[in-house]
Design a protein around this motif. Structure first.
Motif, PDB file in Angstrom:
ATOM      1  N   HIS A 135       0.828  -1.205   0.000  1.00  0.00           N
ATOM      2  CA  HIS A 135       0.000   0.000   0.000  1.00  0.00           C
ATOM      3  C   HIS A 135       0.867   1.261   0.000  1.00  0.00           C
ATOM      4  O   HIS A 135       0.683   2.147  -0.834  1.00  0.00           O
ATOM      5  CB  HIS A 135      -0.932   0.004   1.210  1.00  0.00           C
ATOM      6  CG  HIS A 135      -1.662   1.292   1.386  1.00  0.00           C
ATOM      7  ND1 HIS A 135      -2.703   1.675   0.563  1.00  0.00           N
ATOM      8  CD2 HIS A 135      -1.477   2.312   2.262  1.00  0.00           C
ATOM      9  CE1 HIS A 135      -3.128   2.881   0.932  1.00  0.00           C
ATOM     10  NE2 HIS A 135      -2.406   3.283   1.967  1.00  0.00           N
ATOM     11  N   VAL A 136       1.814   1.329   0.920  1.00  0.00           N
ATOM     12  CA  VAL A 136       2.675   2.506   1.019  1.00  0.00           C
ATOM     13  C   VAL A 136       3.537   2.634  -0.231  1.00  0.00           C
ATOM     14  O   VAL A 136       3.707   3.737  -0.766  1.00  0.00           O
ATOM     15  CB  VAL A 136       3.529   2.468   2.307  1.00  0.00           C
ATOM     16  CG1 VAL A 136       4.535   3.616   2.335  1.00  0.00           C
ATOM     17  CG2 VAL A 136       2.626   2.519   3.539  1.00  0.00           C
ATOM     18  N   TRP A 144       6.598  13.600   0.778  1.00  0.00           N
ATOM     19  CA  TRP A 144       7.307  13.887   2.026  1.00  0.00           C
ATOM     20  C   TRP A 144       6.631  13.181   3.193  1.00  0.00           C
ATOM     21  O   TRP A 144       7.291  12.599   4.052  1.00  0.00           O
ATOM     22  CB  TRP A 144       7.352  15.406   2.227  1.00  0.00           C
ATOM     23  CG  TRP A 144       8.047  15.870   3.451  1.00  0.00           C
ATOM     24  CD1 TRP A 144       9.401  15.957   3.655  1.00  0.00           C
ATOM     25  CD2 TRP A 144       7.427  16.330   4.663  1.00  0.00           C
ATOM     26  NE1 TRP A 144       9.654  16.451   4.912  1.00  0.00           N
ATOM     27  CE2 TRP A 144       8.466  16.690   5.555  1.00  0.00           C
ATOM     28  CE3 TRP A 144       6.104  16.478   5.068  1.00  0.00           C
ATOM     29  CZ2 TRP A 144       8.213  17.189   6.826  1.00  0.00           C
ATOM     30  CZ3 TRP A 144       5.853  16.971   6.341  1.00  0.00           C
ATOM     31  CH2 TRP A 144       6.902  17.323   7.202  1.00  0.00           C
ATOM     32  N   ARG A 145       5.308  13.187   3.205  1.00  0.00           N
ATOM     33  CA  ARG A 145       4.568  12.544   4.290  1.00  0.00           C
ATOM     34  C   ARG A 145       4.707  11.017   4.261  1.00  0.00           C
ATOM     35  O   ARG A 145       4.881  10.377   5.295  1.00  0.00           O
ATOM     36  CB  ARG A 145       3.106  12.963   4.261  1.00  0.00           C
ATOM     37  CG  ARG A 145       2.922  14.357   4.817  1.00  0.00           C
ATOM     38  CD  ARG A 145       1.499  14.867   4.663  1.00  0.00           C
ATOM     39  NE  ARG A 145       1.322  16.125   5.345  1.00  0.00           N
ATOM     40  CZ  ARG A 145       1.699  17.302   4.847  1.00  0.00           C
ATOM     41  NH1 ARG A 145       2.295  17.364   3.664  1.00  0.00           N
ATOM     42  NH2 ARG A 145       1.508  18.416   5.531  1.00  0.00           N
ATOM     43  N   TRP A 146       4.630  10.428   3.070  1.00  0.00           N
ATOM     44  CA  TRP A 146       4.819   8.978   2.968  1.00  0.00           C
ATOM     45  C   TRP A 146       6.230   8.583   3.404  1.00  0.00           C
ATOM     46  O   TRP A 146       6.413   7.568   4.082  1.00  0.00           O
ATOM     47  CB  TRP A 146       4.551   8.473   1.545  1.00  0.00           C
ATOM     48  CG  TRP A 146       3.104   8.422   1.185  1.00  0.00           C
ATOM     49  CD1 TRP A 146       2.479   9.134   0.203  1.00  0.00           C
ATOM     50  CD2 TRP A 146       2.083   7.617   1.784  1.00  0.00           C
ATOM     51  NE1 TRP A 146       1.133   8.824   0.165  1.00  0.00           N
ATOM     52  CE2 TRP A 146       0.869   7.892   1.124  1.00  0.00           C
ATOM     53  CE3 TRP A 146       2.072   6.688   2.829  1.00  0.00           C
ATOM     54  CZ2 TRP A 146      -0.332   7.271   1.462  1.00  0.00           C
ATOM     55  CZ3 TRP A 146       0.876   6.064   3.165  1.00  0.00           C
ATOM     56  CH2 TRP A 146      -0.301   6.363   2.488  1.00  0.00           C
ATOM     57  N   LEU A 147       7.213   9.387   3.027  1.00  0.00           N
ATOM     58  CA  LEU A 147       8.590   9.105   3.430  1.00  0.00           C
ATOM     59  C   LEU A 147       8.764   9.217   4.943  1.00  0.00           C
ATOM     60  O   LEU A 147       9.475   8.406   5.549  1.00  0.00           O
ATOM     61  CB  LEU A 147       9.562  10.048   2.711  1.00  0.00           C
ATOM     62  CG  LEU A 147       9.738   9.784   1.212  1.00  0.00           C
ATOM     63  CD1 LEU A 147      10.423  10.959   0.541  1.00  0.00           C
ATOM     64  CD2 LEU A 147      10.510   8.481   0.979  1.00  0.00           C
ATOM     65  N   LYS A 195       9.310   5.979  10.219  1.00  0.00           N
ATOM     66  CA  LYS A 195       8.794   5.496  11.510  1.00  0.00           C
ATOM     67  C   LYS A 195       8.448   4.012  11.503  1.00  0.00           C
ATOM     68  O   LYS A 195       8.498   3.356  12.530  1.00  0.00           O
ATOM     69  CB  LYS A 195       7.537   6.287  11.915  1.00  0.00           C
ATOM     70  CG  LYS A 195       7.754   7.761  12.047  1.00  0.00           C
ATOM     71  CD  LYS A 195       8.688   8.083  13.176  1.00  0.00           C
ATOM     72  CE  LYS A 195       8.876   9.578  13.298  1.00  0.00           C
ATOM     73  NZ  LYS A 195      10.174   9.952  13.816  1.00  0.00           N
ATOM     74  N   VAL A 196       8.055   3.498  10.341  1.00  0.00           N
ATOM     75  CA  VAL A 196       7.651   2.098  10.217  1.00  0.00           C
ATOM     76  C   VAL A 196       8.631   1.403   9.268  1.00  0.00           C
ATOM     77  O   VAL A 196       8.784   1.823   8.116  1.00  0.00           O
ATOM     78  CB  VAL A 196       6.210   1.981   9.651  1.00  0.00           C
ATOM     79  CG1 VAL A 196       5.790   0.528   9.559  1.00  0.00           C
ATOM     80  CG2 VAL A 196       5.236   2.771  10.506  1.00  0.00           C
ATOM     81  N   PRO A 197       9.294   0.356   9.711  1.00  0.00           N
ATOM     82  CA  PRO A 197      10.347  -0.278   8.899  1.00  0.00           C
ATOM     83  C   PRO A 197       9.817  -1.122   7.735  1.00  0.00           C
ATOM     84  O   PRO A 197       9.865  -2.344   7.768  1.00  0.00           O
ATOM     85  CB  PRO A 197      11.101  -1.131   9.920  1.00  0.00           C
ATOM     86  CG  PRO A 197      10.066  -1.483  10.942  1.00  0.00           C
ATOM     87  CD  PRO A 197       9.145  -0.289  11.011  1.00  0.00           C
TER      88      PRO A 197
END
Length: 135
Positions: free
Chosen positions: A48-49, A91-94, A99-101
């Motif tokens: 998804h990301v 920028w927000r997705w990055l 924060k999430v590996p």
């Protein structure tokens, strides 16, 4: 001035260079996003990301080309704003990836956060300048 390059290990590397070419910078930014998303964790969240980041992170490059071919100053500003919107989303997705590996290359994520921030600043300034000319 920072410019993105991909070395043989495909890890991002920022180098200083003379001159400035925003189109080349956006091209290399898009290429780095592709490299990053191809190496992300294959899971529901990772997919998804990766899909969202791939869409928003590669969009500024072709949209900048559209801005260069704008038919009016108003059209130019509108297209620059599309680039800015996509860069802010990227920028927000990055930041989420930081924060999430979900990505193996954490150094790439941090460097891309910095580059997306710089690109946001460039596009914001360009829009302000163009709007002043518009009157």
């Amino acid at each position: 001035m920072c410019k993105y390059s991909i070395d043989s290990s495909e890890s991002p590397k920022w180098i200083l260079e003379e001159g400035y070419d925003l189109e080349e910078r956006l091209l290399l930014f898009s290429a780095s996003i592709i490299t990053l998303t191809d190496g992300m964790l294959k899971s529901r969240a990772g997919n998804h990301v990766a899909a969202q980041l791939l869409r928003s992170g590669t969009s500024p490059f072709p949209n900048h080309g559209e801005a260069q071919a704008a038919e009016s100053l108003k059209d130019f500003i509108r297209k620059l704003k599309v680039c800015l919107k996509e860069l802010r989303e990227t920028w927000r997705w990055l930041r989420l990836l930081d924060k999430v590996p979900l990505a193996e290359d954490v150094v790439a994520v941090k460097e891309l956060i910095r580059e997306s921030d710089e690109l946001i600043r460039i596009f914001s300034a360009s829009i302000r300048t163009a709007e002043k000319r518009k009157g």
